[in-house]
Design an enzyme around this catalytic site. Structure first.
Site, PDB file in Angstrom:
ATOM      1  N   HIS A 120       0.816  -1.215   0.000  1.00  0.00           N
ATOM      2  CA  HIS A 120       0.000   0.000   0.000  1.00  0.00           C
ATOM      3  C   HIS A 120       0.852   1.268   0.000  1.00  0.00           C
ATOM      4  O   HIS A 120       0.318   2.374  -0.128  1.00  0.00           O
ATOM      5  CB  HIS A 120      -1.000  -0.005   1.172  1.00  0.00           C
ATOM      6  CG  HIS A 120      -0.427   0.327   2.503  1.00  0.00           C
ATOM      7  ND1 HIS A 120      -0.110  -0.626   3.436  1.00  0.00           N
ATOM      8  CD2 HIS A 120      -0.136   1.515   3.074  1.00  0.00           C
ATOM      9  CE1 HIS A 120       0.353  -0.036   4.525  1.00  0.00           C
ATOM     10  NE2 HIS A 120       0.353   1.262   4.326  1.00  0.00           N
ATOM     11  N   GLU A 132      19.880   6.592   7.197  1.00  0.00           N
ATOM     12  CA  GLU A 132      19.237   7.765   7.787  1.00  0.00           C
ATOM     13  C   GLU A 132      19.041   7.598   9.293  1.00  0.00           C
ATOM     14  O   GLU A 132      18.787   6.501   9.788  1.00  0.00           O
ATOM     15  CB  GLU A 132      17.866   8.001   7.149  1.00  0.00           C
ATOM     16  CG  GLU A 132      17.902   8.518   5.723  1.00  0.00           C
ATOM     17  CD  GLU A 132      18.043  10.029   5.669  1.00  0.00           C
ATOM     18  OE1 GLU A 132      18.553  10.626   6.651  1.00  0.00           O
ATOM     19  OE2 GLU A 132      17.661  10.608   4.634  1.00  0.00           O
ATOM     20  N   ASN A 134      18.294  11.167  11.356  1.00  0.00           N
ATOM     21  CA  ASN A 134      17.486  12.382  11.304  1.00  0.00           C
ATOM     22  C   ASN A 134      17.196  12.686   9.837  1.00  0.00           C
ATOM     23  O   ASN A 134      18.090  13.051   9.081  1.00  0.00           O
ATOM     24  CB  ASN A 134      18.223  13.544  11.966  1.00  0.00           C
ATOM     25  CG  ASN A 134      17.365  14.793  12.078  1.00  0.00           C
ATOM     26  OD1 ASN A 134      16.572  15.114  11.194  1.00  0.00           O
ATOM     27  ND2 ASN A 134      17.523  15.519  13.166  1.00  0.00           N
ATOM     28  N   VAL A 137      18.104  16.227   8.311  1.00  0.00           N
ATOM     29  CA  VAL A 137      19.484  16.715   8.346  1.00  0.00           C
ATOM     30  C   VAL A 137      20.371  15.784   7.537  1.00  0.00           C
ATOM     31  O   VAL A 137      20.250  14.559   7.635  1.00  0.00           O
ATOM     32  CB  VAL A 137      20.001  16.785   9.809  1.00  0.00           C
ATOM     33  CG1 VAL A 137      21.471  17.186   9.850  1.00  0.00           C
ATOM     34  CG2 VAL A 137      19.152  17.753  10.624  1.00  0.00           C
ATOM     35  N   GLU A 139      23.535  14.023   7.456  1.00  0.00           N
ATOM     36  CA  GLU A 139      24.484  13.668   8.510  1.00  0.00           C
ATOM     37  C   GLU A 139      25.772  13.054   7.968  1.00  0.00           C
ATOM     38  O   GLU A 139      26.700  12.788   8.729  1.00  0.00           O
ATOM     39  CB  GLU A 139      23.812  12.697   9.488  1.00  0.00           C
ATOM     40  CG  GLU A 139      22.592  13.318  10.169  1.00  0.00           C
ATOM     41  CD  GLU A 139      21.709  12.307  10.874  1.00  0.00           C
ATOM     42  OE1 GLU A 139      21.503  12.463  12.090  1.00  0.00           O
ATOM     43  OE2 GLU A 139      21.231  11.363  10.219  1.00  0.00           O
ATOM     44  N   GLU A 142      24.312   9.010   4.676  1.00  0.00           N
ATOM     45  CA  GLU A 142      23.181   8.599   3.853  1.00  0.00           C
ATOM     46  C   GLU A 142      23.607   8.124   2.465  1.00  0.00           C
ATOM     47  O   GLU A 142      24.627   8.551   1.923  1.00  0.00           O
ATOM     48  CB  GLU A 142      22.192   9.761   3.677  1.00  0.00           C
ATOM     49  CG  GLU A 142      21.647  10.332   4.968  1.00  0.00           C
ATOM     50  CD  GLU A 142      22.474  11.465   5.533  1.00  0.00           C
ATOM     51  OE1 GLU A 142      21.978  12.175   6.415  1.00  0.00           O
ATOM     52  OE2 GLU A 142      23.643  11.629   5.095  1.00  0.00           O
ATOM     53  N   ASP A 164      -0.053  -7.612   1.768  1.00  0.00           N
ATOM     54  CA  ASP A 164       0.427  -6.230   1.735  1.00  0.00           C
ATOM     55  C   ASP A 164       1.952  -6.206   1.817  1.00  0.00           C
ATOM     56  O   ASP A 164       2.539  -5.879   2.854  1.00  0.00           O
ATOM     57  CB  ASP A 164      -0.203  -5.449   2.890  1.00  0.00           C
ATOM     58  CG  ASP A 164       0.083  -3.960   2.831  1.00  0.00           C
ATOM     59  OD1 ASP A 164       0.503  -3.481   1.758  1.00  0.00           O
ATOM     60  OD2 ASP A 164      -0.123  -3.280   3.858  1.00  0.00           O
ATOM     61  N   SER A 257       4.333   2.813   7.972  1.00  0.00           N
ATOM     62  CA  SER A 257       3.978   1.719   7.065  1.00  0.00           C
ATOM     63  C   SER A 257       5.152   1.266   6.213  1.00  0.00           C
ATOM     64  O   SER A 257       5.957   2.072   5.763  1.00  0.00           O
ATOM     65  CB  SER A 257       2.847   2.140   6.136  1.00  0.00           C
ATOM     66  OG  SER A 257       1.611   2.036   6.781  1.00  0.00           O
TER      67      SER A 257
END
Length: 304
Positions: A120, A132, A134, A137, A139, A142, A164, A257
Site C-alpha cells: 500500500h 538515515e 534524522n 538533516v 548527517e 546517507e 500487503d 507503514s
C-alpha cells in the site's frame, strides 16, 4: 473501480485504497474522530473507521446521496510509532526511508539491491534513503538511490490489505558498511510472546499529529492469533499477525507503514494497518514475511 493510480489521480495525493466512483463522491480529508467512531471529512462526507485509521467508509457523498464504496483518506502517506523511544543513531542499518519529495513510508534492506516494504506504499517513483537517522538533516552517512523496479505482490488486495508486501529493486547496489546493512529473512514464523523491535519515522501521537525527525523504536510482543482475530473480527488473514499491547498506549502509526518488525534478528513483519494508533484492543497488524520468503526469492531471481 477507480483508485489512486487510475482515472482520478488528482483526488489521491498518496497511497490509498480503491473506491467505487459515483457522481458527487469526493475524496475525504482527514478530520477529527468524533463520538461513536465517526469522522467528518471533506465535501460533507460522514466517515466511519474501516481499516488502519487510514480508510473510512463513506455514509453519504457530497450531494447527500449514499456513497458507493470506501474512500481512501489522504494520510500524507503512511504509518506510525506511538509510545516508543528514539533509536540509537544508525543502530538499525537495515531501516530505509521511502521518499517522494518527503518521507512517506519505511522499508527494510534485505540485500545490496533489494528492499521490502508494504504494497500500500506503492508509488510510481520512489527514492530509497539508506543510512538515515534524522531525516531532516544531512548527517554524512546517507545513501540516496532511486528505485529501478517496484513490484507489488500479485495477490495484493487494496480492500482487505491481504498480501500487503512489495519489493523495490535499487537502481544501483547499496554500499554495505556499519550504517547500511541487510536484515535476514525469517526461517520460522513469528511465535506468540516473542519480543520484537518496530521502527519508523511515523506519528508519535494517538490523537493529533507529531512526526519526528529522528528514527523511533518500539519494543513489543507478538500476540496470539486468537487475540489478533478477536481484536479485528473477520479481518485477519493467514498472512497477517498482531504485535503490540491490548491495553493500548504503544503502537506503530501513520508514516511507519512498510517498515520493519524484527524479532530475534529476522525480518518477521512489515507495518501494514491498524484501527487508530495505540488504541485499547486495537493492536497493530503486520504482514507475515515468513509466508512470502519463496515469493521474495523467486522475484529477486527473476529480476536480477
Amino acid at each position: 473501480m477507480c483508485g489512486p493510480d487510475d482515472r482520478c489521480p488528482a483526488r489521491w495525493p498518496g497511497p490509498g485504497r480503491a473506491v467505487k466512483c459515483g457522481k458527487g463522491l469526493a475524496a475525504a480529508r482527514p478530520g477529527r474522530v468524533e463520538r461513536g467512531g465517526a469522522q467528518r471529512g471533506g465535501a460533507g462526507l460522514e466517515l466511519h473507521p474501516l481499516l488502519g485509521g487510514r480508510t473510512w467508509r463513506a455514509a453519504r457523498d457530497a450531494d447527500g446521496c449514499e456513497a458507493l464504496g470506501t474512500v481512501a483518506v489522504p494520510f500524507d502517506d503512511d504509518d506510525k510509532i506511538v509510545g516508543g523511544y528514539t533509536c540509537e543513531e544508525n543502530s538499525l542499518p537495515y531501516q530505509v526511508s521511502l521518499n517522494s519529495g518527503s518521507h512517506f513510508c519505511g522499508g527494510s534492506l534485505i540485500s545490496e539491491q533489494w528492499v521490502v516494504s508494504a504494497a500500500h506504499c506503492y508509488k510510481t517513483r520512489i527514492q530509497v534513503r539508506l543510512g538515515e537517522h534524522n531525516i531532516k538533516v544531512l548527517e554524512g552517512n546517507e545513501q540516496f538511490i532511486n528505485a529501478a523496479k517496484i513490484i507489488r505482490h500479485p495477490k495484493y488486495n487494496r480492500d482487505t490489505l491481504d498480501n500487503d508486501i512489495m519489493l523495490i529493486k535499487l537502481s544501483s547496489p547499496a554500499v554495505i558498511n556499519a550504517r547500511v546493512s541487510t536484515i535476514s529473512l525469517p526461517t520460522t514464523p513469528p511465535a506468540a510472546g516473542t519480543e520484537c523491535l518496530i521502527s519508523g519515522w511515523g506519528n508519535t501521537l494517538s490523537f493529533g499529529a507529531d512526526y519526528p525527525d529522528e528514527l523511533k523504536c518500539l519494543d513489543a510482543p507478538v500476540l496470539t492469533q486468537a487475540e489478533c482475530k478477536a481484536s479485528y473480527p473477520g479481518k485477519i488473514t493467514n498472512s497477517m499477525f498482531c504485535v503490540g499491547f491490548l491495553e493500548g498506549g504503544k503502537d506503530s502509526c501513520q508514516r511507519d507503514s512498510g517498515g520493519p518488525v524484527v524479532c530475534n534478528g529476522q525480518l518477521q513483519g512489515v507495518v501494514s494497518w491498524g484501527h487508530g494508533c495505540a488504541w485499547k484492543n486495537r493492536p497493530g497488524v503486520y504482514t507475515k514475511v515468513y509466508n512470502y520468503v519463496d515469493w521474495i526469492k523467486d522475484t529477486i531471481a527473476a529480476n536480477s
